[in-house]
Design a protein around this motif. Structure first.
Motif, PDB file in Angstrom:
ATOM      1  N   PHE A 127     -42.083 -29.343  -6.464  1.00  0.00           N
ATOM      2  CA  PHE A 127     -41.916 -28.760  -5.131  1.00  0.00           C
ATOM      3  C   PHE A 127     -43.301 -28.462  -4.567  1.00  0.00           C
ATOM      4  N   GLY A 128     -43.549 -28.929  -3.347  1.00  0.00           N
ATOM      5  CA  GLY A 128     -44.874 -28.789  -2.756  1.00  0.00           C
ATOM      6  C   GLY A 128     -45.119 -27.454  -2.094  1.00  0.00           C
ATOM      7  N   PRO A 129     -46.320 -27.266  -1.521  1.00  0.00           N
ATOM      8  CA  PRO A 129     -46.666 -26.013  -0.842  1.00  0.00           C
ATOM      9  C   PRO A 129     -45.721 -25.724   0.324  1.00  0.00           C
ATOM     10  N   GLU A 130     -45.522 -24.446   0.620  1.00  0.00           N
ATOM     11  CA  GLU A 130     -44.595 -24.040   1.664  1.00  0.00           C
ATOM     12  C   GLU A 130     -44.964 -24.591   3.039  1.00  0.00           C
ATOM     13  N   ASP A 131     -46.239 -24.700   3.326  1.00  0.00           N
ATOM     14  CA  ASP A 131     -46.649 -25.072   4.682  1.00  0.00           C
ATOM     15  C   ASP A 131     -46.772 -26.576   4.902  1.00  0.00           C
ATOM     16  N   LYS A 132     -47.146 -27.333   3.871  1.00  0.00           N
ATOM     17  CA  LYS A 132     -47.426 -28.753   4.072  1.00  0.00           C
ATOM     18  C   LYS A 132     -46.583 -29.692   3.225  1.00  0.00           C
ATOM     19  N   GLY A 133     -46.036 -29.208   2.135  1.00  0.00           N
ATOM     20  CA  GLY A 133     -45.322 -30.095   1.243  1.00  0.00           C
ATOM     21  C   GLY A 133     -46.270 -30.981   0.460  1.00  0.00           C
ATOM     22  N   LEU A 134     -45.719 -31.965  -0.200  1.00  0.00           N
ATOM     23  CA  LEU A 134     -46.530 -32.884  -1.004  1.00  0.00           C
ATOM     24  C   LEU A 134     -47.121 -33.984  -0.133  1.00  0.00           C
ATOM     25  N   THR A 135     -48.367 -34.327  -0.376  1.00  0.00           N
ATOM     26  CA  THR A 135     -49.016 -35.418   0.339  1.00  0.00           C
ATOM     27  C   THR A 135     -48.604 -36.755  -0.274  1.00  0.00           C
ATOM     28  N   ASN A 136     -48.936 -37.846   0.421  1.00  0.00           N
ATOM     29  CA  ASN A 136     -48.638 -39.169  -0.110  1.00  0.00           C
ATOM     30  C   ASN A 136     -49.312 -39.390  -1.456  1.00  0.00           C
ATOM     31  N   GLU A 137     -50.520 -38.896  -1.599  1.00  0.00           N
ATOM     32  CA  GLU A 137     -51.245 -39.062  -2.859  1.00  0.00           C
ATOM     33  C   GLU A 137     -50.540 -38.323  -3.988  1.00  0.00           C
TER      34      GLU A 137
END
Length: 247
Positions: free
Chosen positions: A115-125
């Protein structure tokens, strides 16, 4: 069955969300929690949201610097995303992901859900390390979920899929069905009560009771329901005797 499932929180911003995610892990039978490079982590802020029950999951959570460290030893990694389109193809629903996770776990694998960061989520990388991606369907008015909410939705589907059979909530044993003698006692009491309020005709009450009997024949009457109806009859008869017209 979810012993080898790991929840990975990648760079979470708020310690309260980490605590809530730990509680979600406990609710759904997951004990492995890894936190990657958290922003300003504060155990005292996280603990109240974990509650005393999930305290051990929060306190034993691994805190690492990189995503690679978090998923080391895993045989499959799945990422969560709110963004779709572009190169992010074949994105699964939580239910579909749960089926894939269940298959991998039953095959002896170790699975991580990131689960990615609350504000941006996971990047493509960051998603490039993932075996697949999943998104939680939402209304167009609000496509972003709170981190802990997302964790509990995904783990709920995984938990359901891991069960050997359909989930049956714990509760008191089902009441037994009313016996024929009990049903006959009820019909006699009902007839007396219905006569008392002039619902049945005096000339042939057994005949006029037939529709009532037919109605109850369609119902699998339980003992507690029998007790309830007998109590209603007693109260009706008491009321008529006390307040009804004097004969």
């Amino acid at each position: 069955m979810l012993d080898e499932l790991t929840v990975v929180l990648f760079r979470p911003k708020y310690p309260e969300n980490i605590g809530s995610a730990a509680r979600a892990c406990l609710n759904m039978g997951v004990s492995r929690l890894v936190v990657v490079d958290p922003y300003n982590f504060n155990m005292e802020k996280a603990l109240p949201l974990a509650t005393a029950h999930a305290r051990h999951i929060l306190e034993t959570a691994r805190i690492v610097d990189t995503l690679a460290e978090a998923v080391e030893g895993c045989t499959a990694v799945f990422g969560t995303t709110a963004r779709t389109g572009g190169w992010r193809k074949g994105i699964m629903s939580p239910e579909t992901l749960a089926g894939v996770v269940d298959e991998r776990l039953r095959g002896g694998g170790r699975v991580a859900i990131v689960f990615g960061p609350e504000d941006k989520g996971l990047t493509n990388e960051e998603t490039s390390i993932c075996s697949g991606l999943m998104t939680i369907p939402t209304s167009r008015e609000g496509t972003s979920l709170n981190l802990a909410q997302a964790v509990v939705v995904v783990l709920y589907e995984c938990f359901k899929r891991s069960l050997a059979g359909p989930f049956v909530p714990d509760g008191p044993p089902e009441e037994r069905a009313a016996t024929i003698p009990e049903q006959e006692a009820l019909f006699a009491n009902l007839q007396q009560s219905l006569l008392a309020i002039d619902f049945l005709k005096d000339d042939n009450p057994d005949y006029w009771m037939l529709p009532v009997r037919r109605f109850f024949s369609k119902v699998n009457l339980k003992r507690n329901e029998f007790n309830l109806l007998m109590g209603v009859c007693r109260q009706v008869q008491w009321f008529v005797e006390r307040y009804g017209p004097k004969k």
